[in-house]
Design an enzyme around this catalytic site. Structure first.
Site, PDB file in Angstrom:
ATOM      1  N   ASP A   1      -0.360  -4.574  55.122  1.00  0.00           N
ATOM      2  CA  ASP A   1      -0.022  -5.903  55.640  1.00  0.00           C
ATOM      3  C   ASP A   1       1.290  -5.882  56.427  1.00  0.00           C
ATOM      4  O   ASP A   1       1.545  -4.938  57.159  1.00  0.00           O
ATOM      5  CB  ASP A   1      -0.011  -6.927  54.498  1.00  0.00           C
ATOM      6  CG  ASP A   1       1.065  -6.669  53.460  1.00  0.00           C
ATOM      7  OD1 ASP A   1       1.509  -5.501  53.296  1.00  0.00           O
ATOM      8  OD2 ASP A   1       1.486  -7.636  52.784  1.00  0.00           O
TER       9      ASP A   1
ATOM     10  N   GLY B   1       6.498  -3.228  52.542  1.00  0.00           N
ATOM     11  CA  GLY B   1       7.462  -4.258  52.933  1.00  0.00           C
ATOM     12  C   GLY B   1       8.638  -3.735  53.742  1.00  0.00           C
ATOM     13  O   GLY B   1       9.191  -4.442  54.589  1.00  0.00           O
TER      14      GLY B   1
ATOM     15  N   GLU C   1      -1.395   1.012  50.810  1.00  0.00           N
ATOM     16  CA  GLU C   1      -1.938  -0.172  50.123  1.00  0.00           C
ATOM     17  C   GLU C   1      -3.388  -0.051  49.669  1.00  0.00           C
ATOM     18  O   GLU C   1      -3.774  -0.667  48.679  1.00  0.00           O
ATOM     19  CB  GLU C   1      -1.788  -1.411  51.027  1.00  0.00           C
ATOM     20  CG  GLU C   1      -0.373  -1.920  51.158  1.00  0.00           C
ATOM     21  CD  GLU C   1       0.482  -1.136  52.171  1.00  0.00           C
ATOM     22  OE1 GLU C   1       1.664  -1.452  52.293  1.00  0.00           O
ATOM     23  OE2 GLU C   1      -0.059  -0.230  52.837  1.00  0.00           O
TER      24      GLU C   1
ATOM     25  N   GLY D   1       7.317  -4.077  48.883  1.00  0.00           N
ATOM     26  CA  GLY D   1       7.535  -5.371  48.239  1.00  0.00           C
ATOM     27  C   GLY D   1       7.589  -5.203  46.735  1.00  0.00           C
ATOM     28  O   GLY D   1       7.147  -4.185  46.201  1.00  0.00           O
TER      29      GLY D   1
END
Length: 388
Positions: A179, A148, A171, A100
């Site tokens: 996530d 992402g 992360e 992301g």
């Protein structure tokens, strides 16, 4: 804007001023949408809807405007009787999607901008759309596929890795957690591989993605254009027809065929050391084991955000028995806890901005991250919860 606007007006002398203004605004609007549309290309080719992430200089990092273009098109193609399959890929040869757009989210989160809520909310809604897509969904994960980018591929029916694929969920090193549905797919990998990948950020390459259960197929990078053409040429294919084409390419691929899975020799240790129910126990296991492998993992884990580690272990343990929708709802709560905390901004500063690689985590130790604090991160956000 002077001269070009004047030029547009002079070419439309007979229109009323209001109509002229409308056309000028429309013209400006069109050029604006064309600019942002360049970040992602959406084309109908043969039987397929093709999504191409087109930010090669940013390693196709996913931003909110890309999400807002991909999601409605994916839903449209899913309902369109003329579209039988969906293909997603990246441009530039280096990355499928490296994650992301963390910098934009960081800047927004610092000033309390809505982007810090909207980005995660809309990204997870898109991840769910991939996971529930009724048409065969083929992700060509050539090059770097992290964060992402994993969310745009791993929940789909088919994930085609190549010798250039590099996978990681890094992360915990930036004060976040794996996530985009990591809480769903990671604990479902064999043994404790998912827990190991999530807590250490270990990178898998090439054929190892298939051996770990992340990719479904492995094909040479240079064969992807031919594979894509063969998929596009299918006539109203079923999921089985798509699988047949992918299988035929996979079977012909000889690269690294004899190579042992990179984690093979360590799997027994990974399965026993990472099966503990708390981070403190995992650390204890690694210390007691004392092997070079265990000590290396200990060194890696000690660099990660203690808050992220505790959050991640609980996320995976709970996600193991949840469906994808419930996992994404849980992860949205965690994302907002990270946005209102300290470690995410500090991690991004240390790894991506100042690049000193020395984050000052708060709290600095696992012992200081209380169960009560972690519990709060998982609490419902009421009306602000993610709704899928």
């Amino acid at each position: 804007m002077g001269p070009p606007m004047g030029l547009v007006v002079r070419q439309l002398p007979r229109l009323k001023p209001f109509s002229r203004l409308q056309i000028i605004l429309q013209h400006l609007n069109m050029s604006k949408t064309t600019d942002s549309a360049a970040e992602v290309l959406l084309e109908k080719r043969g039987c397929a809807g093709v999504i191409t992430m087109n930010r090669p200089k940013a390693l196709n990092a996913l931003n909110l405007s890309m999400i807002r273009q991909i999601y409605p098109q994916l839903k449209t193609w899913e309902k369109d009787p003329e579209t039988s399959l969906i293909i997603i890929k990246g441009t530039g040869g280096k990355a499928f999607c490296a994650g992301g757009d963390i910098r934009a989210i960081t800047d927004a989160g610092k000033v309390g901008d809505r982007l810090a809520q909207d980005f995660f909310r809309e990204e997870y809604i898109l991840n769910n759309a991939v996971g529930t897509c009724q048409k065969p969904y083929v992700a060509l994960i050539d090059g770097i596929t992290m964060g992402g980018g994993v969310g745009l591929s791993v929940h789909g029916h088919f994930r085609v890795a190549t010798e250039k694929t590099l996978f990681a969920m890094p992360e915990t090193a930036i004060g976040l957690f794996p996530d985009v549905g990591g809480g769903y797919f990671l604990p479902r990998l064999s043994g404790k591989i998912g827990y190991y990948l999530a807590l250490t950020g270990f990178r898998l390459k090439g054929r190892d993605l298939q051996k770990a259960g992340i990719a479904t197929h492995f094909v040479e990078s240079e064969k992807l254009p031919a594979l894509e053409e063969d998929l596009i040429a299918l006539k109203s294919p079923s999921k089985e027809n798509v699988a047949d084409v992918l299988n035929s390419y996979h079977m012909k691929c000889k690269i690294d065929q004899e190579k042992q899975f990179v984690l093979d020799e360590h799997m027994d240790k990974i399965n026993s050391l990472f099966s503990a129910s708390t981070m403190e126990e995992i650390i204890q296991n690694l210390k007691q084991d004392g092997s070079p492998f265990a000590l290396k993992q200990l060194e890696t884990i000690n660099k990660m955000s203690p808050t992220s580690l505790k959050m991640t272990l609980r996320q995976l343990r709970e996600g193991a028995s949840m469906n994808l929708q419930d996992v994404l709802t849980m992860e949205y709560r965690l994302s907002q806890a990270c946005m209102s905390g300290h470690d995410f901004y500090e991690g991004v500063r240390a790894v991506l901005i100042d690049k000193d690689q020395v984050p000052k985590w708060k709290p600095a130790t696992l012992e200081e991250v209380t169960d009560e604090f972690v519990d709060n991160c998982f609490k419902s956000l009421g009306n602000s919860d993610l709704k899928l």
